[in-house]
Design an enzyme around this catalytic site. Structure first.
Site, short mmCIF file in Angstrom:
data_model
loop_
_atom_site.label_atom_id
_atom_site.label_comp_id
_atom_site.label_asym_id
_atom_site.label_seq_id
_atom_site.Cartn_x
_atom_site.Cartn_y
_atom_site.Cartn_z
N ASP A 145 8.30 14.22 -3.08
CA ASP A 145 9.27 13.91 -4.15
C ASP A 145 9.36 15.05 -5.18
OD1 ASP A 145 10.11 11.44 -3.17
OD2 ASP A 145 8.50 10.36 -4.19
N LYS A 182 4.64 2.94 -1.18
CA LYS A 182 4.13 4.31 -1.33
C LYS A 182 2.63 4.38 -1.59
CE LYS A 182 8.34 6.71 -2.67
NZ LYS A 182 8.96 7.63 -3.63
#
Ligand code: ATR
Length: 278
Positions: free
Chosen positions: A108, A71
């Site tokens: 997210d 990420k």
């Protein structure tokens, strides 16, 4: 020369990747909406990540999700970054644009908030203090999203306090950092308690907190999900709290990517849940 129809490709890059449910989520939506496209699991090791990322647009990929451990690297390699990705220093959704290159976003926090709204339609960010347990990577997106949603007070507790302080300093200066030993007291009067620690995860450390301060006015949510109820949610339910599991966060975080890659805003509903869990 013959004209070729291009079929958009997308996938999830991670290592290991076998456990990812994202291919099932996107595969279900593609079939349900009758769209041309494929979404595949891509097991990519750290040393290969940049090479693979650079090659993907040339293979017909229109974008990708990125998960552990890529990420931060995906964020760093991107050509353009959303404000949310900038704030978190991490990306989970990439769009490959022929003109602009790799565009990084992080959905997210969006997934977390949408899941709460879906499971607890009465949830109001302004309702009262929020307690967040844990200050790892997953916690950052949740905290940024909660602060943006307008929570009046956010109490952050992490076993290693310095990590919580670093998180506060980097992304959310308004957060109140408390000692891990104060967890029970911190949950007093909380409207929402969020577990982002690995406590109670399959194969993870045992859930050791007592949740005696929770009552019927508290919503408890765990971002970890498993086949059954997590020990944290079971304990919260035992106290009469409303509980929200973390499975919906995974489903909702997938929506923005699917829409950008395949051109249709997908729905999260009972059929999707059943298909992904099957
Ligand atoms: P992620 O990026 O998925 O959030 P992580 O960075 O490994 O994962 O973070 C795991 C979280 O669980 C951390 O908040 C960690 O606390 P520390 O920062 O003190 O390590 C927390 N955690 C892990 N084991 C724990 C335990 N036995 N008791 C309490 N917290 C624990």
């Amino acid at each position: 020369m013959a004209e070729y129809e291009t079929i958009p490709l997308a996938g999830v890059m991670g290592w290991p990747i076998g456990h990812s449910l994202s291919p099932k989520v996107h595969g279900y939506w593609l079939a349900r909406y009758g769209l041309a496209g494929h979404y595949v699991p891509l097991g990519v090791m750290e040393a290969d990540f940049e090479d693979v990322l650079r090659s993907m647009p040339r293979m017909g990929f229109v974008g990708a999700n990125v998960t552990m451990p890529h990420k931060e690297r995906a964020f760093a390699l991107a050509d353009m970054r959303s404000a949310t990705a900038m704030r978190l220093g991490a990306a989970n959704t990439l769009v490959f644009d022929s003109g602009r290159g790799v565009i990084a976003d992080n959905t997210d926090g969006f997934g977390f908030i949408e899941n709460l709204h879906e499971a607890q339609p009465g949830w109001d960010a302004a309702a009262g203090p929020v307690v967040v347990l844990g200050a790892g990577g997953a916690s950052r997106a949740v905290i940024a999203a909660l602060m943006d949603a307008g929570v009046p007070e956010l109490r952050l507790l992490n076993r290693t306090k310095s990590r919580a302080e670093a998180l506060r300093d980097e992304i959310a200066p308004g957060v109140m950092v408390l000692d891990w030993a104060e967890a029970e007291g911190a949950m007093e009067g909380a409207a929402l308690v969020v577990n982002t620690t690995s406590m109670g995860m399959a194969g993870g450390p045992e859930m050791t907190l007592t949740l005696d301060a929770l009552g019927p006015d508290t919503i408890a949510t765990d971002i970890v999900y498993g086949r059954g109820e997590t020990p944290f949610l079971a304990a919260a339910r035992g106290r009469g709290a409303a509980t929200v599991d973390g499975f919906g966060m995974l489903l909702h975080q997938a929506r923005p990517g699917f829409e950008r890659w395949f051109g249709r805003a997908p729905e999260v509903d009972a059929e999707l849940r059943a298909a992904v869990l099957a």
